[in-house]
Write a protein that holds these residues in place. Sequence first.
Motif, PDB file in Angstrom:
ATOM      1  N   ALA A  78     -32.592 -34.148 -21.798  1.00 11.22           N
ATOM      2  CA  ALA A  78     -31.214 -34.405 -21.389  1.00 11.22           C
ATOM      3  C   ALA A  78     -30.706 -35.705 -22.024  1.00 11.22           C
ATOM      4  O   ALA A  78     -31.469 -36.632 -22.274  1.00 11.22           O
ATOM      5  CB  ALA A  78     -31.140 -34.503 -19.872  1.00 11.22           C
ATOM      6  N   VAL A  79     -29.402 -35.733 -22.288  1.00 13.73           N
ATOM      7  CA  VAL A  79     -28.770 -36.959 -22.794  1.00 13.73           C
ATOM      8  C   VAL A  79     -27.809 -37.473 -21.723  1.00 13.73           C
ATOM      9  O   VAL A  79     -27.373 -36.719 -20.856  1.00 13.73           O
ATOM     10  CB  VAL A  79     -28.003 -36.712 -24.108  1.00 13.73           C
ATOM     11  N   ASN A  80     -27.499 -38.763 -21.823  1.00 15.92           N
ATOM     12  CA  ASN A  80     -26.619 -39.354 -20.812  1.00 15.92           C
ATOM     13  C   ASN A  80     -25.353 -39.919 -21.426  1.00 15.92           C
ATOM     14  O   ASN A  80     -25.360 -40.398 -22.560  1.00 15.92           O
ATOM     15  CB  ASN A  80     -27.352 -40.467 -20.062  1.00 15.92           C
ATOM     16  N   VAL A  81     -24.287 -39.834 -20.681  1.00 13.55           N
ATOM     17  CA  VAL A  81     -23.020 -40.426 -21.075  1.00 13.55           C
ATOM     18  C   VAL A  81     -22.745 -41.559 -20.085  1.00 13.55           C
ATOM     19  O   VAL A  81     -22.876 -41.366 -18.881  1.00 13.55           O
ATOM     20  CB  VAL A  81     -21.887 -39.383 -21.026  1.00 13.55           C
ATOM     21  N   THR A  82     -22.397 -42.732 -20.627  1.00 10.25           N
ATOM     22  CA  THR A  82     -22.120 -43.859 -19.740  1.00 10.25           C
ATOM     23  C   THR A  82     -20.714 -43.719 -19.186  1.00 10.25           C
ATOM     24  O   THR A  82     -19.769 -43.431 -19.919  1.00 10.25           O
ATOM     25  CB  THR A  82     -22.206 -45.188 -20.507  1.00 10.25           C
ATOM     26  N   ALA A  83     -20.578 -43.956 -17.882  1.00 14.93           N
ATOM     27  CA  ALA A  83     -19.250 -43.922 -17.274  1.00 14.93           C
ATOM     28  C   ALA A  83     -18.525 -45.218 -17.640  1.00 14.93           C
ATOM     29  O   ALA A  83     -19.154 -46.269 -17.768  1.00 14.93           O
ATOM     30  CB  ALA A  83     -19.375 -43.795 -15.759  1.00 14.93           C
ATOM     31  N   PRO A  84     -17.206 -45.141 -17.825  1.00 17.59           N
ATOM     32  CA  PRO A  84     -16.466 -46.359 -18.152  1.00 17.59           C
ATOM     33  C   PRO A  84     -16.527 -47.379 -17.016  1.00 17.59           C
ATOM     34  O   PRO A  84     -16.779 -47.009 -15.854  1.00 17.59           O
ATOM     35  CB  PRO A  84     -15.036 -45.869 -18.381  1.00 17.59           C
ATOM     36  N   GLN A  85     -16.275 -48.645 -17.361  1.00 15.50           N
ATOM     37  CA  GLN A  85     -16.386 -49.734 -16.399  1.00 15.50           C
ATOM     38  C   GLN A  85     -15.534 -49.488 -15.149  1.00 15.50           C
ATOM     39  O   GLN A  85     -15.956 -49.762 -14.039  1.00 15.50           O
ATOM     40  CB  GLN A  85     -15.964 -51.047 -17.086  1.00 15.50           C
ATOM     41  N   TRP A  86     -14.319 -48.967 -15.365  1.00 16.01           N
ATOM     42  CA  TRP A  86     -13.417 -48.793 -14.227  1.00 16.01           C
ATOM     43  C   TRP A  86     -13.819 -47.645 -13.309  1.00 16.01           C
ATOM     44  O   TRP A  86     -13.152 -47.344 -12.332  1.00 16.01           O
ATOM     45  CB  TRP A  86     -11.963 -48.638 -14.697  1.00 16.01           C
ATOM     46  N   LEU A  87     -14.928 -46.961 -13.627  1.00 19.75           N
ATOM     47  CA  LEU A  87     -15.395 -45.911 -12.715  1.00 19.75           C
ATOM     48  C   LEU A  87     -16.734 -46.266 -12.079  1.00 19.75           C
ATOM     49  O   LEU A  87     -17.337 -45.459 -11.382  1.00 19.75           O
ATOM     50  CB  LEU A  87     -15.521 -44.576 -13.460  1.00 19.75           C
ATOM     51  N   VAL A  88     -17.206 -47.509 -12.347  1.00 17.85           N
ATOM     52  CA  VAL A  88     -18.475 -47.922 -11.753  1.00 17.85           C
ATOM     53  C   VAL A  88     -18.219 -48.407 -10.327  1.00 17.85           C
ATOM     54  O   VAL A  88     -17.199 -49.040 -10.055  1.00 17.85           O
ATOM     55  CB  VAL A  88     -19.130 -49.033 -12.601  1.00 17.85           C
ATOM     56  N   GLY A  89     -19.153 -48.082  -9.433  1.00 14.61           N
ATOM     57  CA  GLY A  89     -19.010 -48.519  -8.049  1.00 14.61           C
ATOM     58  C   GLY A  89     -18.368 -47.449  -7.183  1.00 14.61           C
ATOM     59  O   GLY A  89     -18.220 -46.307  -7.599  1.00 14.61           O
ATOM     60  N   GLY A  90     -18.002 -47.853  -5.979  1.00 19.08           N
ATOM     61  CA  GLY A  90     -17.448 -46.864  -5.060  1.00 19.08           C
ATOM     62  C   GLY A  90     -16.204 -47.374  -4.367  1.00 19.08           C
ATOM     63  O   GLY A  90     -15.860 -48.554  -4.452  1.00 19.08           O
ATOM     64  N   VAL A  91     -15.520 -46.464  -3.718  1.00 20.11           N
ATOM     65  CA  VAL A  91     -14.378 -46.852  -2.895  1.00 20.11           C
ATOM     66  C   VAL A  91     -14.666 -46.420  -1.469  1.00 20.11           C
ATOM     67  O   VAL A  91     -15.355 -45.430  -1.242  1.00 20.11           O
ATOM     68  CB  VAL A  91     -13.061 -46.190  -3.371  1.00 20.11           C
ATOM     69  N   GLU A  92     -14.121 -47.181  -0.507  1.00 19.78           N
ATOM     70  CA  GLU A  92     -14.378 -46.826   0.871  1.00 19.78           C
ATOM     71  C   GLU A  92     -13.264 -45.936   1.390  1.00 19.78           C
ATOM     72  O   GLU A  92     -12.081 -46.262   1.293  1.00 19.78           O
ATOM     73  CB  GLU A  92     -14.489 -48.092   1.725  1.00 19.78           C
ATOM     74  N   LEU A  93     -13.657 -44.770   1.878  1.00 15.26           N
ATOM     75  CA  LEU A  93     -12.686 -43.825   2.440  1.00 15.26           C
ATOM     76  C   LEU A  93     -13.141 -43.488   3.846  1.00 15.26           C
ATOM     77  O   LEU A  93     -14.255 -42.998   4.031  1.00 15.26           O
ATOM     78  CB  LEU A  93     -12.633 -42.550   1.605  1.00 15.26           C
ATOM     79  N   PHE A  94     -12.315 -43.743   4.853  1.00 14.48           N
ATOM     80  CA  PHE A  94     -12.642 -43.437   6.249  1.00 14.48           C
ATOM     81  C   PHE A  94     -14.042 -43.925   6.616  1.00 14.48           C
ATOM     82  O   PHE A  94     -14.807 -43.218   7.255  1.00 14.48           O
ATOM     83  CB  PHE A  94     -12.541 -41.930   6.517  1.00 14.48           C
ATOM     84  N   GLY A  95     -14.375 -45.112   6.180  1.00 14.63           N
ATOM     85  CA  GLY A  95     -15.657 -45.683   6.580  1.00 14.63           C
ATOM     86  C   GLY A  95     -16.859 -45.198   5.785  1.00 14.63           C
ATOM     87  O   GLY A  95     -17.980 -45.560   6.084  1.00 14.63           O
ATOM     88  N   THR A  96     -16.620 -44.308   4.795  1.00 14.71           N
ATOM     89  CA  THR A  96     -17.736 -43.848   3.976  1.00 14.71           C
ATOM     90  C   THR A  96     -17.492 -44.291   2.534  1.00 14.71           C
ATOM     91  O   THR A  96     -16.365 -44.217   2.044  1.00 14.71           O
ATOM     92  CB  THR A  96     -17.832 -42.305   4.002  1.00 14.71           C
ATOM     93  N   VAL A  97     -18.556 -44.753   1.871  1.00 11.35           N
ATOM     94  CA  VAL A  97     -18.404 -45.166   0.484  1.00 11.35           C
ATOM     95  C   VAL A  97     -18.585 -43.962  -0.435  1.00 11.35           C
ATOM     96  O   VAL A  97     -19.595 -43.273  -0.366  1.00 11.35           O
ATOM     97  CB  VAL A  97     -19.419 -46.270   0.117  1.00 11.35           C
ATOM     98  N   VAL A  98     -17.567 -43.691  -1.237  1.00 10.41           N
ATOM     99  CA  VAL A  98     -17.621 -42.564  -2.155  1.00 10.41           C
ATOM    100  C   VAL A  98     -17.641 -43.123  -3.580  1.00 10.41           C
ATOM    101  O   VAL A  98     -16.839 -44.008  -3.901  1.00 10.41           O
ATOM    102  CB  VAL A  98     -16.382 -41.663  -1.981  1.00 10.41           C
TER     103      VAL A  98
END
Lengths: 294, 378
Positions: free
Chosen positions: A120-140
């Motif tokens: 398998a090969v990997n594609v790096t996600a862009p910087q602005w998609l790294v991490g998560g956002v909190e929605l209704f108390g859950t991190v997505v």
Amino acid sequence: MDVVIGQLLTGMSTGSILLLAALGLSLVFGQMGVINMAHGEFIMAGSYTAFVTQQVLGTAGVSLPVALVTGFAVGGLLGVALEATLIRRLYHRPLDTLLVTFGVGMVLQQLARDVFGAPAVNVTAPQWLVGGVELFGTVVPKTRVFILVLATLCVLALTAVLRYTAMGRRIRAVVGNRDLAETAGISSRRTDLTTFFIGSGLAGVAGVALTLIGSTSPTTGQSYVIDAFLVVVAGGLGQLKGAVIAAFALGSLQSFFEYSTTASLAKVGVFLVIVIFLQLRPQGLFSLKTRSLA
Amino acid sequence: MTTFRSAVTTAHAWGSPSRWRALAGFALAAAMLFGLAPAVLSEFRLNLLAKFLCYAIVAVGIGLAWGRGGMLTLGQGVFFGLGAYLMAMHLKLADAELRDGPGSVPVFLQIAGFTEVPGWWAPLASPVVTLLAILVLPALVAVLLGLVIFKRRVKGAYFAILSQALAAAFAILLVGQQSVGGSNGLSSFHSFFGFALNDPVNMRMLFFIAAGTLLAVVLFAWQLTRSRYGELLVAVRDQEERVRFLGYDPANIKVAAYAVAAAFAGIAGALFVPVVGIVSPADVGVLPSIAFLIGVAIGGRETLLGPVIGAIAVAWAQTTLSEQFPSMWTYAQGLLFIAVVGFLPGGLASIVAVLKRRSGTVTKPGVRHATAPEEATA
């Protein structure tokens, strides 16, 4: 309550992936009755397009938007090539299109294996998609939110094209009644090609999006195509709203089953639910009202 | 079954030339399997052929369900797997019993953390129960699935997709079950109903059992296709609505053929286990299920012997070619599939008829479409 919301969000996320994979399939299956098993390999082609684009452009932030466009084009052109060479000979044998396109899928898979290698090969996600956002108390994860947004945009774009453009009207006319559309001067040949281009292009977009949540291998598409077909079957042939509802319903169902049992039992559970559902509505959630006996 | 016959069946009555020709062909096949093959093939090749015969048994069932009945079943791996796992579980229990006495736990289960045999396994310690289960369980699953699908008139493509989804779900389910070996499956069996499996004489006997089973299965399918039922099955494939209007229930006719195909696949799976010595989820999932179809399509789905010859030829080609050119074989397989299904739907069995038609000596179309015309609009 947190668990329910968490599972619901996971379900939405799974559903949006299913939806992306199934959208193009639904269009092609619905309009032409063509069962395109190579759809999974078109998804894979989209994933590899994202990989190559990133290799060429380097920066992840630029390559993702570019890949979404090139992925659409690559998927679409593969679809057009398939339609023009093989599918058009088989319109009266829908079950055989399934087998022929499966053969095409095998060849494409091996091609990917020879060109990109089996690992398998990997594609790096862009910087602005790294991490998560909190929605209704859950991190997505942001990538999953991005896929949800992308799926929504694709549905809206497809709806707009089908509803408001001349091309969309032609497509709907051919879906509704092929012979009558022909009589009215619409070239069903060209409409079929266009439909196949859009449907397969959406597979390419799905492939690009999938690189954000997993690695890409020659068998990437295979794991999605069966689920995508189930979405189409449950949603009803060629019904956009059916596909949308079915995708999110199956996604949530799967995430709830997975939470209460195991991932492997969840698959079986989803399958059983679909079979039971088809007892109530053999034609899927929504069906086109036609006068055909079949 | 019935005392009266339709005009078409009388043509196939006992003593007709076509019956004698078929019997002669059958005798020839028997002679080749029981006389020629054991004489000229090495132990290794003979064992390989026994494995291919298992695939051929599955193929006969697919020929019946798909070629005659128009039901494209993409999930025969499920029934093959049911038969195979039932047999494998019995062999495991029997091995453990032989070594450590009755009721003892097979080693791999101990490693997986089981202190006793799971309750749903235990009845399989009995050979009679196992053999009955192999015959009944796959057919039963097929009947249940067939009833819920066909009674609601779920159509061709939907059935194909559902059967494929079933195969995918089944393989995933097996991977998750440590009690049947998880993704490794079950392997290293020592005995087969009391006969040591490392003894060449017993392996040879297994080949004869496989050959005999194949001949029996072909004979059964042959009788079935020439019966009144066989004609109804073809009628349902070609004009389901008309058969319904005639007062038959097409669903029952389809379910029966599907169940027979499932039973054949189950028997083949049960034979596969002692012949090959291993069964794992990789043998029962989506890919093997479609691999079964390839041989049938290439040989000729609508004929009786086409699937058998196609299955054996494809398996043989795969084994010999993929050793030398692994990637070439996949291309060849894919292209062969495209070429045969796309351009020669009757398979290689129809090639003579197609060539004759091309050259203009025969005006009657030799190749029929396996799907009814209405399905194009379904």
